[in-house]
Design a protein around this motif. Sequence first.
Motif, PDB file in Angstrom:
ATOM      1  N   ALA A 155       3.834   9.696  -4.971  1.00  0.00           N
ATOM      2  CA  ALA A 155       3.339   9.503  -3.610  1.00  0.00           C
ATOM      3  C   ALA A 155       2.409   8.307  -3.502  1.00  0.00           C
ATOM      4  O   ALA A 155       2.174   7.810  -2.408  1.00  0.00           O
ATOM      5  CB  ALA A 155       2.620  10.766  -3.128  1.00  0.00           C
ATOM      6  N   VAL A 156       1.869   7.864  -4.616  1.00  0.00           N
ATOM      7  CA  VAL A 156       0.967   6.713  -4.604  1.00  0.00           C
ATOM      8  C   VAL A 156       1.778   5.421  -4.515  1.00  0.00           C
ATOM      9  O   VAL A 156       1.506   4.554  -3.675  1.00  0.00           O
ATOM     10  CB  VAL A 156       0.068   6.701  -5.854  1.00  0.00           C
ATOM     11  CG1 VAL A 156      -0.847   5.478  -5.850  1.00  0.00           C
ATOM     12  CG2 VAL A 156      -0.755   7.977  -5.917  1.00  0.00           C
ATOM     13  N   ILE A 157       2.775   5.285  -5.385  1.00  0.00           N
ATOM     14  CA  ILE A 157       3.605   4.080  -5.388  1.00  0.00           C
ATOM     15  C   ILE A 157       4.465   4.019  -4.129  1.00  0.00           C
ATOM     16  O   ILE A 157       4.635   2.954  -3.532  1.00  0.00           O
ATOM     17  CB  ILE A 157       4.499   4.023  -6.640  1.00  0.00           C
ATOM     18  CG1 ILE A 157       3.654   4.181  -7.906  1.00  0.00           C
ATOM     19  CG2 ILE A 157       5.294   2.728  -6.686  1.00  0.00           C
ATOM     20  CD1 ILE A 157       2.605   3.122  -8.087  1.00  0.00           C
ATOM     21  N   GLY A 158       5.006   5.164  -3.718  1.00  0.00           N
ATOM     22  CA  GLY A 158       5.803   5.203  -2.490  1.00  0.00           C
ATOM     23  C   GLY A 158       7.151   4.527  -2.619  1.00  0.00           C
ATOM     24  O   GLY A 158       7.475   3.622  -1.850  1.00  0.00           O
ATOM     25  N   LEU A 159       7.959   4.975  -3.578  1.00  0.00           N
ATOM     26  CA  LEU A 159       9.252   4.337  -3.800  1.00  0.00           C
ATOM     27  C   LEU A 159      10.176   4.442  -2.592  1.00  0.00           C
ATOM     28  O   LEU A 159      10.912   3.514  -2.277  1.00  0.00           O
ATOM     29  CB  LEU A 159       9.941   4.962  -5.017  1.00  0.00           C
ATOM     30  CG  LEU A 159       9.363   4.669  -6.404  1.00  0.00           C
ATOM     31  CD1 LEU A 159      10.150   5.428  -7.459  1.00  0.00           C
ATOM     32  CD2 LEU A 159       9.364   3.181  -6.697  1.00  0.00           C
ATOM     33  N   LEU A 202      -1.342  -2.845  -8.713  1.00  0.00           N
ATOM     34  CA  LEU A 202      -0.288  -3.855  -8.723  1.00  0.00           C
ATOM     35  C   LEU A 202       1.078  -3.235  -8.453  1.00  0.00           C
ATOM     36  O   LEU A 202       1.916  -3.837  -7.757  1.00  0.00           O
ATOM     37  CB  LEU A 202      -0.279  -4.581 -10.068  1.00  0.00           C
ATOM     38  CG  LEU A 202      -1.481  -5.483 -10.346  1.00  0.00           C
ATOM     39  CD1 LEU A 202      -1.476  -5.953 -11.800  1.00  0.00           C
ATOM     40  CD2 LEU A 202      -1.482  -6.684  -9.401  1.00  0.00           C
ATOM     41  N   ALA A 203       1.319  -2.038  -8.984  1.00  0.00           N
ATOM     42  CA  ALA A 203       2.592  -1.357  -8.727  1.00  0.00           C
ATOM     43  C   ALA A 203       2.758  -1.044  -7.247  1.00  0.00           C
ATOM     44  O   ALA A 203       3.855  -1.171  -6.692  1.00  0.00           O
ATOM     45  CB  ALA A 203       2.680  -0.080  -9.561  1.00  0.00           C
ATOM     46  N   VAL A 204       1.672  -0.637  -6.586  1.00  0.00           N
ATOM     47  CA  VAL A 204       1.724  -0.364  -5.149  1.00  0.00           C
ATOM     48  C   VAL A 204       2.085  -1.636  -4.386  1.00  0.00           C
ATOM     49  O   VAL A 204       2.927  -1.625  -3.477  1.00  0.00           O
ATOM     50  CB  VAL A 204       0.381   0.202  -4.661  1.00  0.00           C
ATOM     51  CG1 VAL A 204       0.352   0.290  -3.131  1.00  0.00           C
ATOM     52  CG2 VAL A 204       0.131   1.584  -5.257  1.00  0.00           C
ATOM     53  N   VAL A 205       1.449  -2.753  -4.751  1.00  0.00           N
ATOM     54  CA  VAL A 205       1.714  -4.021  -4.070  1.00  0.00           C
ATOM     55  C   VAL A 205       3.150  -4.475  -4.298  1.00  0.00           C
ATOM     56  O   VAL A 205       3.850  -4.895  -3.366  1.00  0.00           O
ATOM     57  CB  VAL A 205       0.719  -5.098  -4.549  1.00  0.00           C
ATOM     58  CG1 VAL A 205       1.089  -6.469  -3.980  1.00  0.00           C
ATOM     59  CG2 VAL A 205      -0.703  -4.733  -4.145  1.00  0.00           C
TER      60      VAL A 205
END
Length: 286
Positions: free
Chosen positions: A92-96, A172-175
């Motif tokens: 839920a953090v990364i939001g694929l 960075l993964a989120v961005v």
Amino acid sequence: MDQRDASVPTISRIGPFRASIATFGALIGSGFRRYATYRQATIAGTFTNIVFGFLRCYVLLAVAATAAGQRPAGYTAEQLATYVWVGQGLLAVIGLWGWTELADRIRSGDIAADLLRPVPPLTGFLAADLGRALHGMLTRFVPPLLAGAVFFPLHTPSRWQTVPLFAVSVVLAVVICFGCRFVVNATAYWLQDARGPITLWTLGAGVLGGLYFPLRLLPAELTVALWVATPLPSLLQTPLDVIAERDGPALQAGLVALQVVWAVLILALGALVQRRAERRLVVQGG
């Protein structure tokens, strides 16, 4: 209505990323508040992640039990359990998946209003997504990790730099994930209906991002090619390998540095796609 005649020159002078710190922070806060209203969805999503965490963890532990030396691809059983449960918390953090807002606004024509705002679409959506990720970190990251810690032995980081590197890696993964989703959604400028590219993204991001299994289980040449040639392993595989301490300190830092490169490239690509789209955008019905 062709956007080249009036509004686009003003927008292009603003630039693809330009916004004050106060404005950017306010947009992050609005994104956080927006997702904080969905309390029942948060609880249901967390429960679902925990259930699937048990399934994935038992599968990978079975792989470890039958592998030579019980270390498949260099992972111990504790590292594999950490990989699974931290990954469930980061979903839920990364939001694929699930974000189609840009494509929907392009299809409906509402994107015309976004182009007239003082904050460019790329900056506005990025800030809102960071707020969404912050909400996910505070509400949906810890419960799966606690569930995993209760039922499975997890790997405890032994290096002082692991946790700070993991925090940077997650941001960075989120961005990177946002940038990829923005580019995929932006295909609606040309296709009108972006459901095809979004479906391909949904299928590819999970498999090649390291969600379903560690990419290190693949042949080494293929893994390196995926890591260097695509941003997908930087979405989940990198932060999970960092926190599991799968590699030495130098390689840990190198993987995070590669994420920095991909974050810059993906955001630059998103800005380029947005500029090209503004030159040809025709709002339907006008």
